[in-house]
Design a protein around this motif. Structure first.
Motif, PDB file in Angstrom:
ATOM      1  N   GLU A 105      -0.217 -36.726   3.075  1.00  0.00           N
ATOM      2  CA  GLU A 105       0.222 -38.116   3.097  1.00  0.00           C
ATOM      3  C   GLU A 105      -0.929 -39.079   2.832  1.00  0.00           C
ATOM      4  OE1 GLU A 105       1.967 -38.383   6.933  1.00  0.00           O
ATOM      5  OE2 GLU A 105       3.861 -37.432   6.337  1.00  0.00           O
ATOM      6  N   GLN A 106      -2.142 -38.720   3.310  1.00  0.00           N
ATOM      7  CA  GLN A 106      -3.283 -39.622   3.175  1.00  0.00           C
ATOM      8  C   GLN A 106      -4.092 -39.376   1.910  1.00  0.00           C
ATOM      9  OE1 GLN A 106      -5.795 -40.520   6.472  1.00  0.00           O
ATOM     10  NE2 GLN A 106      -4.217 -40.136   8.018  1.00  0.00           N
ATOM     11  N   TRP A 107      -4.209 -38.107   1.501  1.00  0.00           N
ATOM     12  CA  TRP A 107      -5.159 -37.773   0.446  1.00  0.00           C
ATOM     13  C   TRP A 107      -4.552 -37.135  -0.785  1.00  0.00           C
ATOM     14  CZ3 TRP A 107      -7.446 -34.882   5.056  1.00  0.00           C
ATOM     15  CH2 TRP A 107      -8.075 -35.782   5.922  1.00  0.00           C
ATOM     16  N   GLY A 108      -3.292 -36.775  -0.758  1.00  0.00           N
ATOM     17  CA  GLY A 108      -2.730 -36.127  -1.942  1.00  0.00           C
ATOM     18  C   GLY A 108      -1.327 -35.659  -1.701  1.00  0.00           C
ATOM     19  N   THR A 109      -0.727 -35.057  -2.736  1.00  0.00           N
ATOM     20  CA  THR A 109       0.660 -34.610  -2.630  1.00  0.00           C
ATOM     21  C   THR A 109       0.828 -33.153  -3.023  1.00  0.00           C
ATOM     22  OG1 THR A 109       1.078 -35.358  -4.899  1.00  0.00           O
ATOM     23  CG2 THR A 109       1.586 -36.890  -3.121  1.00  0.00           C
ATOM     24  N   ARG A 110      -0.252 -32.500  -3.463  1.00  0.00           N
ATOM     25  CA  ARG A 110      -0.112 -31.115  -3.886  1.00  0.00           C
ATOM     26  C   ARG A 110      -0.228 -30.167  -2.708  1.00  0.00           C
ATOM     27  NH1 ARG A 110      -4.672 -30.945  -8.289  1.00  0.00           N
ATOM     28  NH2 ARG A 110      -5.480 -32.601  -6.971  1.00  0.00           N
ATOM     29  N   GLY A 111       0.092 -28.921  -2.962  1.00  0.00           N
ATOM     30  CA  GLY A 111      -0.014 -27.904  -1.916  1.00  0.00           C
ATOM     31  C   GLY A 111      -1.468 -27.591  -1.599  1.00  0.00           C
ATOM     32  N   VAL A 112      -1.679 -26.848  -0.519  1.00  0.00           N
ATOM     33  CA  VAL A 112      -3.028 -26.476  -0.126  1.00  0.00           C
ATOM     34  C   VAL A 112      -3.565 -25.438  -1.096  1.00  0.00           C
ATOM     35  CG1 VAL A 112      -4.418 -25.456   1.707  1.00  0.00           C
ATOM     36  CG2 VAL A 112      -2.471 -26.907   2.267  1.00  0.00           C
ATOM     37  N   PRO A 113      -4.791 -25.611  -1.628  1.00  0.00           N
ATOM     38  CA  PRO A 113      -5.369 -24.624  -2.534  1.00  0.00           C
ATOM     39  C   PRO A 113      -5.474 -23.260  -1.864  1.00  0.00           C
ATOM     40  CG  PRO A 113      -6.637 -26.664  -2.560  1.00  0.00           C
ATOM     41  CD  PRO A 113      -5.666 -26.770  -1.428  1.00  0.00           C
ATOM     42  N   ILE A 114      -5.518 -22.194  -2.685  1.00  0.00           N
ATOM     43  CA  ILE A 114      -5.569 -20.835  -2.147  1.00  0.00           C
ATOM     44  C   ILE A 114      -6.756 -20.639  -1.219  1.00  0.00           C
ATOM     45  CG2 ILE A 114      -5.854 -18.410  -2.777  1.00  0.00           C
ATOM     46  CD1 ILE A 114      -3.118 -19.548  -3.391  1.00  0.00           C
ATOM     47  N   GLU A 148      11.039 -27.793  -8.435  1.00  0.00           N
ATOM     48  CA  GLU A 148       9.610 -27.823  -8.142  1.00  0.00           C
ATOM     49  C   GLU A 148       9.243 -28.973  -7.211  1.00  0.00           C
ATOM     50  OE1 GLU A 148       5.303 -27.936 -10.533  1.00  0.00           O
ATOM     51  OE2 GLU A 148       7.211 -27.958 -11.637  1.00  0.00           O
ATOM     52  N   LYS A 149       9.977 -30.080  -7.273  1.00  0.00           N
ATOM     53  CA  LYS A 149       9.650 -31.240  -6.455  1.00  0.00           C
ATOM     54  C   LYS A 149       9.753 -30.928  -4.964  1.00  0.00           C
ATOM     55  CE  LYS A 149      14.332 -33.227  -6.425  1.00  0.00           C
ATOM     56  NZ  LYS A 149      15.145 -34.429  -6.737  1.00  0.00           N
ATOM     57  N   HIS A 150      10.463 -29.874  -4.606  1.00  0.00           N
ATOM     58  CA  HIS A 150      10.637 -29.524  -3.197  1.00  0.00           C
ATOM     59  C   HIS A 150       9.705 -28.397  -2.742  1.00  0.00           C
ATOM     60  CE1 HIS A 150      13.999 -32.153  -2.673  1.00  0.00           C
ATOM     61  NE2 HIS A 150      14.796 -31.503  -3.514  1.00  0.00           N
ATOM     62  N   HIS A 151       8.886 -27.867  -3.616  1.00  0.00           N
ATOM     63  CA  HIS A 151       8.127 -26.659  -3.295  1.00  0.00           C
ATOM     64  C   HIS A 151       7.124 -26.850  -2.161  1.00  0.00           C
ATOM     65  CE1 HIS A 151       9.070 -24.368  -7.278  1.00  0.00           C
ATOM     66  NE2 HIS A 151      10.129 -24.566  -6.519  1.00  0.00           N
ATOM     67  N   VAL A 152       6.440 -27.975  -2.119  1.00  0.00           N
ATOM     68  CA  VAL A 152       5.482 -28.214  -1.031  1.00  0.00           C
ATOM     69  C   VAL A 152       6.204 -28.219   0.309  1.00  0.00           C
ATOM     70  CG1 VAL A 152       3.908 -29.884   0.018  1.00  0.00           C
ATOM     71  CG2 VAL A 152       3.777 -29.428  -2.436  1.00  0.00           C
ATOM     72  N   ALA A 153       7.317 -28.919   0.375  1.00  0.00           N
ATOM     73  CA  ALA A 153       8.082 -29.005   1.620  1.00  0.00           C
ATOM     74  C   ALA A 153       8.640 -27.644   2.023  1.00  0.00           C
ATOM     75  CB  ALA A 153       9.215 -30.016   1.468  1.00  0.00           C
ATOM     76  N   ILE A 154       9.124 -26.884   1.052  1.00  0.00           N
ATOM     77  CA  ILE A 154       9.685 -25.565   1.352  1.00  0.00           C
ATOM     78  C   ILE A 154       8.611 -24.633   1.900  1.00  0.00           C
ATOM     79  CG2 ILE A 154      10.653 -23.478   0.302  1.00  0.00           C
ATOM     80  CD1 ILE A 154      12.205 -25.311  -1.608  1.00  0.00           C
ATOM     81  N   ARG A 155       7.426 -24.657   1.304  1.00  0.00           N
ATOM     82  CA  ARG A 155       6.350 -23.793   1.786  1.00  0.00           C
ATOM     83  C   ARG A 155       5.971 -24.149   3.223  1.00  0.00           C
ATOM     84  NH1 ARG A 155       2.298 -20.354   0.141  1.00  0.00           N
ATOM     85  NH2 ARG A 155       2.841 -20.417  -2.070  1.00  0.00           N
ATOM     86  N   GLU A 156       5.897 -25.427   3.540  1.00  0.00           N
ATOM     87  CA  GLU A 156       5.557 -25.832   4.906  1.00  0.00           C
ATOM     88  C   GLU A 156       6.636 -25.391   5.889  1.00  0.00           C
ATOM     89  OE1 GLU A 156       4.462 -29.878   5.392  1.00  0.00           O
ATOM     90  OE2 GLU A 156       2.896 -29.805   3.869  1.00  0.00           O
ATOM     91  N   LEU A 157       7.902 -25.496   5.469  1.00  0.00           N
ATOM     92  CA  LEU A 157       8.996 -25.068   6.337  1.00  0.00           C
ATOM     93  C   LEU A 157       8.959 -23.555   6.544  1.00  0.00           C
ATOM     94  CD1 LEU A 157      11.520 -25.558   7.955  1.00  0.00           C
ATOM     95  CD2 LEU A 157      12.832 -25.661   5.829  1.00  0.00           C
ATOM     96  N   LEU A 158       8.645 -22.809   5.504  1.00  0.00           N
ATOM     97  CA  LEU A 158       8.534 -21.355   5.643  1.00  0.00           C
ATOM     98  C   LEU A 158       7.396 -20.978   6.586  1.00  0.00           C
ATOM     99  CD1 LEU A 158       9.115 -20.171   1.970  1.00  0.00           C
ATOM    100  CD2 LEU A 158      10.656 -19.854   3.906  1.00  0.00           C
ATOM    101  N   MET A 159       6.283 -21.688   6.511  1.00  0.00           N
ATOM    102  CA  MET A 159       5.169 -21.409   7.418  1.00  0.00           C
ATOM    103  C   MET A 159       5.572 -21.698   8.856  1.00  0.00           C
ATOM    104  SD  MET A 159       2.163 -20.360   8.066  1.00  0.00           S
ATOM    105  CE  MET A 159       1.388 -20.215   6.452  1.00  0.00           C
ATOM    106  N   TRP A 160       6.234 -22.813   9.078  1.00  0.00           N
ATOM    107  CA  TRP A 160       6.689 -23.147  10.432  1.00  0.00           C
ATOM    108  C   TRP A 160       7.638 -22.070  10.940  1.00  0.00           C
ATOM    109  CZ3 TRP A 160      10.898 -23.694  13.432  1.00  0.00           C
ATOM    110  CH2 TRP A 160      10.766 -24.417  14.635  1.00  0.00           C
ATOM    111  N   THR A 161       8.553 -21.651  10.093  1.00  0.00           N
ATOM    112  CA  THR A 161       9.529 -20.630  10.486  1.00  0.00           C
ATOM    113  C   THR A 161       8.844 -19.314  10.822  1.00  0.00           C
ATOM    114  OG1 THR A 161      11.188 -21.675   9.052  1.00  0.00           O
ATOM    115  CG2 THR A 161      11.614 -19.414   9.738  1.00  0.00           C
TER     116      THR A 161
END
Length: 260
Positions: free
Chosen positions: A106-115, A152-165
């Motif tokens: 939210e503060q620094w970017g919108t992409r997923g976390v690098p590997i 693809e626009k939902h991929h960041v959110a989906i990955r975070e939800l999968l990690m939480w799950t």
């Protein structure tokens, strides 16, 4: 700070509970300062790497301050803040990491976390003799499949939800709505229906959870291919349709009260 020892599960819960109860006053105590050391040693390096991927060169102190400010932010709608939710999670540090990544995005970017930053996720220590696939690999394998059938626009959110799950095993059925609401905080851009769809394909659908859970299958066999299981293939198709149909649903946390 190489000598800093990571808090055990009990101390993680106790620290976050004290922070939730006392707020900024807790950070002035010896245990509060020890908590800051935990953020500096185990959270800041990974988030610094993520920030570099977003084009920001930050110091550890800046990352830690961001996390602390978010944890101390005024609670809204009379709901418990992230510190209290993290304190009750199956893996408090992993839950807090997921929050920190979202705040950083939210503060620094919108992409997923690098590997390279993903390697810093404070997950539980895996037993070398464990017959199960490491949690991070389970998340990656599950995401690789669901990403093929979602925008693809939902991929960041989906990955975070999968990690939480992955780090929050299912609770009793009576807590299911509260659990989904807590998970939704990790991915507020998804609708309620999309959150449910992701959690169902990850954990499986009753009464055939074992034969429809992608995470459960990858936990047992990292080489699993969905084409080899008719039940998992049908579940993935059903997920694709449910996720697409849920695009126009509500994104309001308050709507979980009636949705459950």
């Amino acid at each position: 700070m190489a000598s800093v020892e990571r808090f055990d599960l009990w101390r993680q819960r106790a620290t976050l509970t004290e922070l939730a109860d006392q707020g900024g006053q807790f950070l002035n105590t010896a245990e509060g300062l020890a908590f800051i050391e935990q953020l500096t040693e185990f959270f800041a390096p990974g988030l610094k790497g993520a920030a570099r991927g977003w084009g920001y060169d930050l110091e550890r102190d800046e990352v830690v301050n961001m996390i602390v400010e978010q944890l101390l932010a005024t609670r809204q709608d009379g709901e418990a803040g992230p510190a209290r939710y993290a304190a009750t999670a199956e893996n408090p540090w992993a839950y807090l990491w997921a929050c920190a990544v979202r705040w950083g995005q939210e503060q620094w970017g919108t992409r997923g976390v690098p590997i390279e930053a993903a390697e810093m996720i404070p997950m539980p220590i895996e037993d070398d003799e464990s017959p199960h696939t490491p949690i991070q690999e389970v998340v990656d394998l599950t995401f690789a499949l669901v990403a093929q059938v979602t925008p693809e626009k939902h991929h960041v959110a989906i990955r975070e939800l999968l990690m939480w799950t992955a780090v929050n095993p299912p609770q009793r059925l009576s807590y299911e709505t509260d659990e989904r609401r807590a998970a939704h905080r990790m991915c507020p851009t998804l609708t309620l229906e999309q959150v449910i769809a992701v959690m169902k394909i990850a954990r499986g659908s009753r009464p055939r959870a074992a034969s429809t859970s992608l995470m459960g299958q990858f936990l047992l066999d990292p080489d699993f291919r969905v084409s080899s299981s008719a039940s998992h293939a049908r579940a993935l198709t059903h997920f694709k349709n449910e996720f697409r149909a849920g695009e126009t649903g509500s994104r309001m946390l308050s709507d979980w009260i009636t949705h459950g």
